[in-house]
Design an enzyme around this catalytic site. Structure first.
Site, mmCIF file in Angstrom:
data_model
loop_
_atom_site.group_PDB
_atom_site.id
_atom_site.type_symbol
_atom_site.label_atom_id
_atom_site.label_comp_id
_atom_site.label_asym_id
_atom_site.label_seq_id
_atom_site.Cartn_x
_atom_site.Cartn_y
_atom_site.Cartn_z
ATOM 1 N N ASP A 1 -6.394 2.281 -3.381
ATOM 2 C CA ASP A 1 -7.438 2.017 -2.772
ATOM 3 C C ASP A 1 -7.914 2.877 -2.240
ATOM 4 O O ASP A 1 -9.210 3.313 -1.730
ATOM 5 C CB ASP A 1 -7.558 0.702 -1.960
ATOM 6 C CG ASP A 1 -6.253 0.629 -0.766
ATOM 7 O OD1 ASP A 1 -5.451 1.599 -0.911
ATOM 8 O OD2 ASP A 1 -6.387 0.000 0.151
ATOM 9 N N ASP B 1 -2.715 6.473 -3.107
ATOM 10 C CA ASP B 1 -1.658 5.929 -2.340
ATOM 11 C C ASP B 1 -1.194 4.633 -3.315
ATOM 12 O O ASP B 1 -1.416 4.547 -4.432
ATOM 13 C CB ASP B 1 -2.016 5.314 -0.944
ATOM 14 C CG ASP B 1 -3.115 4.136 -1.177
ATOM 15 O OD1 ASP B 1 -3.730 4.254 -2.251
ATOM 16 O OD2 ASP B 1 -2.946 3.167 -0.278
ATOM 17 N N SER C 1 0.719 -1.386 -0.020
ATOM 18 C CA SER C 1 0.018 -0.061 0.037
ATOM 19 C C SER C 1 0.844 1.378 -0.186
ATOM 20 O O SER C 1 1.472 1.706 -0.939
ATOM 21 C CB SER C 1 -0.910 -0.061 1.217
ATOM 22 O OG SER C 1 -1.831 1.153 1.177
ATOM 23 N N ASP D 1 -1.408 1.634 -3.854
ATOM 24 C CA ASP D 1 -1.999 0.523 -4.490
ATOM 25 C C ASP D 1 -3.395 1.222 -4.894
ATOM 26 O O ASP D 1 -4.126 0.385 -5.156
ATOM 27 C CB ASP D 1 -2.260 -0.690 -3.632
ATOM 28 C CG ASP D 1 -2.974 -0.566 -2.520
ATOM 29 O OD1 ASP D 1 -2.838 0.724 -1.699
ATOM 30 O OD2 ASP D 1 -3.358 -1.449 -1.753
HETATM 31 MG MG MG Z 1 -3.663 1.353 -0.194
#
Ligand code: MG
Length: 448
Positions: free
Chosen positions: A248, A244, A101, A246
């Site tokens: 999400d 961020d 992440s 990744d």
């Molecule tokens: Mg993330």
């Protein structure tokens, strides 16, 4: 992180296994975790990753472990975590995402996804941990070893999935101008492409995949978004968006170049999404603005511990359409029960196009609450910290749903050990920024 009632050390934190490759997250460990995952899921498993430097080593080690148990794998590429989750949901297959992440570049991680696209429930993670520690792997005979396939359809599936849930025509007619900073992360193709397909003029920053994150740190906080903020300030943009690592999560910059706190984005969605009788799910760390918006219209706020998986689970149980965190992680139940940065972008454009308003004017109308966030090294035990806070703020209402939260009116303090790093996260909340910052100083002094 071991607690007294646990029989062994926990592998999965609040958001998967995290570690440093060739250190604690070495090849042997990843392969053994892969064996445990393959034994547990025992079938076809989806694999995806973000673009960290160690992705191939980590992915291949996990993959080998899985294949040894006779399970098959389908590799769908470098994509945002929610794109992998959407693929899992649509194909009714469990998955593994290799990502850390927003952590610094030296980290990587292993995150398990259930066949409905949600993050694996804690009780199911525990089963994988039990298999890992007991070494009770289902190693297959040579003729039944699994095979690995690849599928490149996840990109289209994901973009179409997002676009199906918004008013594309209205958004296209608005002819948005958007500055996007994907921070060298996994959304480097998906988010600019989504914006283009929605008729926007797009200027991209840091849209080259780079596992060193050389352009900025991966956490989308104001200090890391200087270039994006300057670009939006230079004029001519309806808004800026940053993710961020990744993707999400998504955070926004308004047309004046002001950073919008993730908590206020969440409040905006609650205002335009939640109707009478509906519920919104959010952790104890987000502001009182959600109750202020929901209660007058006969909607309810359900509070949980911090962590996106617990918010998703509670949304499913409570049949809630919206959930989210104050860090820009927002969950739309009509789409999928996990945080989704591209869906968050789609919804904000949907609201702006529907209301025919600027982002700053929409944000201005929200209840005013401020959260100051600080991290403190977790040098002493959490019990000590909790005691010092109780002594320092006598007479304040105490809640221990997650860490410790002390409240007096709209002033509150939340201190909790991080689930992903050895630090204490400190939140102070008030009706003015000055007051929330003062409270933060005061708490930090006490904890010293
Ligand atoms: Mg993330």
């Amino acid at each position: 992180m071991m607690t007294s009632n646990q029989k062994h050390k926990r592998l999965f934190g609040t958001n998967g296994i995290r570690g440093i490759p060739n250190d604690d997250l070495n090849v042997d460990f990843c392969m053994t975790v892969g064996k445990a995952i393959g034994t547990f899921f025992n079938g076809k498993i989806v694999l995806g990753s973000d673009n960290r430097l160690s992705k191939d080593m980590t992915l291949d080690a996990v993959n080998s472990g899985i294949l040894s148990t006779g399970s098959e794998t389908v590799y769908i590429g470098v994509l945002p975590t929610p794109a992998i989750q959407y693929y899992c949901k649509k194909h009714n297959m469990p998955g593994v995402m290799i990502t850390a992440s927003h952590n610094p570049p030296q980290f990587n991680g292993i995150k398990c996804i259930d066949s409905d696209g949600t993050e694996l429930e804690r009780s199911r993670e525990e089963k994988i941990e039990d298999i890992y520690y007991s070494r009770n792997f289902k190693i297959s005979s040579w003729e039944k070893i699994g095979r690995s396939f690849s599928d490149n359809s996840a990109f289209e599936l994901y973009l179409n999935g997002v676009m199906d849930k918004i008013n594309r025509e209205k958004i296209r007619n608005r002819k948005f101008r958007v500055a996007v900073d994907t921070g060298n992360g996994a959304a480097y193709l998906t988010t600019p492409e989504l914006l283009s397909r929605l008729g926007a003029t797009v200027v991209s920053l840091n849209a080259n995949p780079d596992g060193l994150f050389t352009s900025r740190e991966s956490e989308p906080k104001p200090a890391n978004l200087k270039y994006l903020i300057d670009l939006v300030k230079s004029g001519g943009f309806d808004f800026g968006i940053a993710h961020d690592g990744d993707a999400d999560r998504a955070v926004f910059i308004d047309e004046k170049g002001d950073f919008i706190d993730g908590d206020r984005t969440l409040a905006l969605f609650v205002k335009y999404y939640i109707k009478k009788g509906e519920k919104v799910v959010t952790p104890v760390s987000s502001s009182d603005s959600l109750e202020e918006i929901c209660e007058p219209r006969g909607a309810r706020v359900i509070r949980t511990r911090v962590g996106a998986p617990v918010v998703s689970r509670t949304m499913i149980e409570e049949k809630a359409r919206l959930g989210g965190e104050e860090n820009g992680g927002i969950i739309f139940g009509d789409h999928q029960y996990c945080r989704d940065g591209a869906m968050t972008l789609g919804i904000i454009m949907d609201i702006m196009a529907g209301e025919k308003r600027t982002l700053s004017s929409l944000i201005e109308e929200l209840p005013e609450f401020y959260i100051t966030r600080k991290t403190i090294p977790a040098s002493s035990g959490f019990e000590e910290i909790a005691k010092a806070l109780k002594d320092g703020f006598k007479g304040w209402e105490i809640s221990t749903m997650d860490g410790i939260k002390l409240r007096k009116g709209h002033d509150w303090i939340l201190a909790r050990p991080s689930g992903t790093e050895p630090i204490i996260r400190l939140f102070t909340h008030s009706t003015s920024l000055k007051r929330s910052e003062e409270m933060s100083e005061q708490v930090q002094k006490i904890l010293k």
